[in-house]
Design an enzyme around this catalytic site. Structure first.
Site, PDB file in Angstrom:
ATOM      1  N   SER A 217       0.830  -1.194   0.000  1.00  0.00           N
ATOM      2  CA  SER A 217       0.000   0.000   0.000  1.00  0.00           C
ATOM      3  C   SER A 217       0.878   1.263   0.000  1.00  0.00           C
ATOM      4  CB  SER A 217      -0.952  -0.027   1.202  1.00  0.00           C
ATOM      5  OG  SER A 217      -1.980   0.933   1.043  1.00  0.00           O
ATOM      6  N   ASP A 338      -9.093  -6.067  -5.242  1.00  0.00           N
ATOM      7  CA  ASP A 338      -8.749  -4.960  -4.357  1.00  0.00           C
ATOM      8  C   ASP A 338      -9.849  -3.901  -4.390  1.00  0.00           C
ATOM      9  OD1 ASP A 338      -7.598  -2.773  -3.013  1.00  0.00           O
ATOM     10  OD2 ASP A 338      -5.578  -3.274  -3.712  1.00  0.00           O
ATOM     11  N   HIS A 366      -7.128  -5.972  -0.675  1.00  0.00           N
ATOM     12  CA  HIS A 366      -6.024  -5.013  -0.697  1.00  0.00           C
ATOM     13  C   HIS A 366      -4.773  -5.490   0.031  1.00  0.00           C
ATOM     14  CE1 HIS A 366      -4.108  -1.153  -1.039  1.00  0.00           C
ATOM     15  NE2 HIS A 366      -4.095  -0.937   0.271  1.00  0.00           N
TER      16      HIS A 366
END
Length: 405
Positions: A217, A338, A366
């Site tokens: 991320s 995601d 995610h």
């Protein structure tokens, strides 16, 4: 949850009451027919699904854990204050600097990793940095250094870290400055430059050789920013659900601090944490409530608000122009489903990096290293093994050529 969520949330006014909501009250509110009073968590973005906090957007929650008695919390907090950094609490085995709420986590993998977190110092920095260090360092192998996402901690690696360790790799799970469990009592600056320099000083003190840097991320933006500044410290890069195409709002640094603190208050709140957790996974985990508690554990440290506001008002990460400057071999891992950052951006990143391999994880959201740790670990290990074989083949070819001269 990534930086865009925080930036949007920070612009909203403070909630009418600062009294924390109990888990029972939260459950009652989520089951009500009208949306919770806190409203939208963030505005919709082209490549991200809108985060709308409604009763239909959250799954049915498991029965909350019993609230601890006040006496127990006071005893735990007192013990944590009196024990030295890195020392485990006598009764629980957790490091004394972790918030007392760690005692109420039920996830076995999180408990085991939390007991291994330590604070380490290095010259030139008054900050004791939190990390999970390998049981044994290997001077002849590339170390794997695991970062985490926006407003998270090394506990994000509770399932994948043991798999890498069992495979014989030297793995470090490092908390990025401003998040996790480092000692920030001096309230140091937590802007991008400070985060980068802190990681570099940590690398110089403990890693000391080129590392495989893994960024999930927003951690991918951290890794790109770091590797383009200090390419000699990195051998390879691995990105997971990379948040690298969202620019931080420029108006954040002109916003009154009380507005930023109001946004951070919401960011810490249980309703938003429930929402972020539900959106992060393709399939709602049975351990949903426990995972929310694990994800916000570091927010209970006394300097969390100050460090997060400092990061937000200083602009955050903007690495769009640095992506094509990356010269290292890269692996891109992305959850096919995601719900926070579209997997379509995985193909864009793959095209823009000069030497990259892309792997999608099916039926995954995610955070593949949390939702599907075996698949994530397998992809990482295959990438490292393939690179090792290629290096061996190249060395063998060179030896053959030299032998024929």
């Amino acid at each position: 949850m990534h930086a865009t969520v925080a930036a949007r949330v920070a612009t909203r006014p403070a909630p009418p009451s600062s009294r924390p909501m109990t888990s029972v009250q939260l459950r009652a509110q989520l089951q009500a027919s009208k949306p919770p009073a806190r409203g939208r968590a963030r505005a919709a973005q082209p490549d991200q699904m809108p985060l709308l906090l409604t009763s239909s957007s959250l799954p049915t929650l498991p029965r909350p854990l019993a609230a601890p008695s006040r006496a127990r919390v006071r005893v735990a907090a007192s013990a944590a204050a009196s024990a030295p950094d890195g020392a485990g609490a006598a009764a629980t085995g957790f490091p004394s600097f972790l918030p007392p709420a760690v005692e109420h986590i039920r996830d076995g993998a999180a408990i085991r990793l939390a007991k291994r977190i330590e604070r380490t110092g290095f010259s030139g920095s008054p900050i004791l940095s939190s990390c999970v260090r390998p049981l044994k360092q290997q001077e002849d192998a590339e170390p794997i250094v695991l970062l985490h996402g926006f407003d998270s901690s090394c506990l994000e690696w509770r399932y994948t870290y043991p798999l890498l360790e069992e495979a014989g790799h030297e793995a470090w799970a490092v908390d990025i400055l401003g998040w996790g469990f480092s000692d920030l009592a001096t309230r140091p600056p937590c802007d991008v430059a400070s985060k980068r320099e802190h990681l570099y000083q940590f690398w110089k003190a403990y890693i000391k050789r080129p590392m495989v840097l893994v960024g999930p991320s927003l951690g991918a933006a951290v890794a790109i920013d770091f590797s383009t500044k200090y390419p000699e410290a990195v051998s390879k890069l691995i990105f997971i659900g990379a948040s690298v195409y969202t620019e931080s709002p420029k108006e954040m640094n002109r916003m009154p601090k009380f507005v930023s603190y109001a946004g951070v208050f919401i960011l810490k709140s249980l309703p938003l944490r429930f929402l972020a957790t539900s959106l992060a996974f393709n399939k709602t985990p049975n351990e949903f409530f426990d995972w929310v508690q694990i994800g916000r554990l570091h927010c209970l440290l006394p300097w969390w608000e100050d460090a997060t506001v400092d990061f937000m008002i200083r602009g955050g990460y903007n690495v769009l122009k640095k992506i094509k400057q990356v010269k290292h071999k890269c692996l891109i891992v992305w959850g096919e489903d995601d719900g926070i950052i579209s997997s379509k951006l995985a193909y864009r990143l793959h095209q823009e990096l000069p030497d990259a391999t892309l792997r999608l994880v099916r039926q995954c959201g995610h955070i593949p290293h949390v939702e599907k740790p075996k698949e994530a670990a397998k992809l990482v290990l295959e990438f490292l093994e393939r690179d090792k074989v290629e290096k061996t083949d190249r060395a063998s070819s060179v030896t053959t050529v030299l032998g024929n001269i």
